[in-house]
Enzyme design. Structure first.
Site, PDB file in Angstrom:
ATOM      1  N   PHE A 147       0.824  -1.201   0.000  1.00 52.98           N
ATOM      2  CA  PHE A 147       0.000   0.000   0.000  1.00 52.98           C
ATOM      3  C   PHE A 147       0.859   1.252   0.000  1.00 52.98           C
ATOM      4  CE2 PHE A 147      -2.272  -3.412   2.135  1.00 52.98           C
ATOM      5  CZ  PHE A 147      -3.497  -3.387   1.498  1.00 52.98           C
ATOM      6  N   GLU A 148       0.280   2.345  -0.494  1.00 57.96           N
ATOM      7  CA  GLU A 148       1.040   3.590  -0.585  1.00 57.96           C
ATOM      8  C   GLU A 148       1.437   4.131   0.780  1.00 57.96           C
ATOM      9  OE1 GLU A 148      -1.331   7.309  -1.502  1.00 57.96           O
ATOM     10  OE2 GLU A 148      -2.721   5.787  -2.220  1.00 57.96           O
ATOM     11  N   THR A 149       0.784   3.680   1.823  1.00 53.31           N
ATOM     12  CA  THR A 149       1.148   4.120   3.171  1.00 53.31           C
ATOM     13  C   THR A 149       2.410   3.437   3.679  1.00 53.31           C
ATOM     14  OG1 THR A 149      -0.585   2.576   3.874  1.00 53.31           O
ATOM     15  CG2 THR A 149      -1.093   4.920   3.995  1.00 53.31           C
ATOM     16  N   GLY A 150       2.966   2.481   2.913  1.00 54.04           N
ATOM     17  CA  GLY A 150       4.252   1.894   3.261  1.00 54.04           C
ATOM     18  C   GLY A 150       4.206   0.483   3.788  1.00 54.04           C
ATOM     19  N   LEU A 163       5.382   6.418   2.898  1.00 57.18           N
ATOM     20  CA  LEU A 163       4.912   6.721   1.557  1.00 57.18           C
ATOM     21  C   LEU A 163       6.084   6.725   0.574  1.00 57.18           C
ATOM     22  CD1 LEU A 163       2.473   7.786  -0.224  1.00 57.18           C
ATOM     23  CD2 LEU A 163       3.325  10.065   0.297  1.00 57.18           C
TER      24      LEU A 163
END
Length: 263
Positions: A58-61, A89
């Site tokens: 996910f883009e949140t890491g 990110l």
């Protein structure tokens, strides 16, 4: 236009059909970059059904999340449960843009408009400086479309969505067709399929134009074309195999038993 599909609603919903259609596009060992909602559910379903070696991030890491429960958003703490890496990110986008790992990444996307070459608009409807509607914009969508190995696109099936000309180019598909991504200096990837409530579209290997790959049960190619501004080749269209009992059981009982996304 969706009357035929609605007859099958007692067995499966349109959302379940679209989810399984996307899950079938995910291969073992794929690295799946997904957002909230149906794209997340498709990635989870694929991991349980046909691609156990796939990795979700996910883009949140959060990379390689266990996803014991379906998260409600990419910032939901559940995306970080039992991960291989809890990064940032910047880490997520660096992973996606890495020449080695990026080629293995499948991005799942959506947009307000799409054209015959899979280019996407999620910025404005109308003139950019005097828009009829101002949309959410790119976020990371342009990066995903530019750098990952291939993308899967979810779209509503309406004429105002499948347009001859985008009001704004947010995320590149195959640009103007064969060879144009390479000329623009973009990665070798590009859109692979477009999934709607009516059909699955793909892109010709030579021209890179969209064509009708499969219609959902009860839908005709003519009905698909009637809801698009531009015409596509329908000569290769087959009937899409509906979700099996096993696929539906996994989707409903393992992936989203609380029906947070399935509804």
């Amino acid at each position: 236009a969706v009357t035929g599909v609605l007859r099958a609603m007692a067995e499966y919903t349109l959302r379940e059909m679209m989810t399984i259609a996307a899950a079938r596009q995910i291969r073992d060992k794929d690295i799946v970059f997904c957002g909230t909602g149906i794209s997340m559910l498709a990635a989870m379903a694929a991991k349980h059904i046909s691609a156990p070696g796939s990795v979700i991030f996910f883009e949140t890491g959060a990379i390689d999340s266990l996803l014991a429960e379906v998260p409600l958003a990419v910032a939901d703490p559940r995306v970080m449960h039992w991960t291989s890496v809890n990064g940032s990110l910047a880490d997520a986008f660096a992973f996606m843009q890495n020449p080695t790992t990026g080629r293995q990444v499948v991005g799942i996307m959506g947009a307000a408009q799409i054209d015959r070459y899979g280019n996407l608009n999620s910025t404005v409807i109308g003139d950019y400086f005097r828009p009829r509607v101002r949309l959410s914009g790119s976020g990371g969508a342009c990066d995903v479309a530019s750098f990952v190995g291939r993308t899967i696109i979810f779209m509503q099936h309406e004429k105002r969505k499948f347009v001859n000309r985008l009001d704004y180019l947010t995320s590149p598909g195959w640009l103007q067709g064969a060879g144009r991504r390479k000329q623009a200096g973009l990665a070798a990837g590009g859109p692979s399929v477009v999934i709607t409530i009516m059909a699955v579209m793909a892109f010709d290997d030579t021209t890179r134009e969209m064509y009708l790959m499969a219609v959902f049960p009860g839908i005709s190619p003519a009905q698909v074309l009637d809801q698009m501004e531009f015409k596509v080749d329908i000569s290769r269209a087959q009937t899409f195999a509906p979700p099996s009992a096993a696929e539906l059981a996994i989707l409903r009982e393992k992936c989203d038993p609380q029906r947070l996304i399935l509804g």
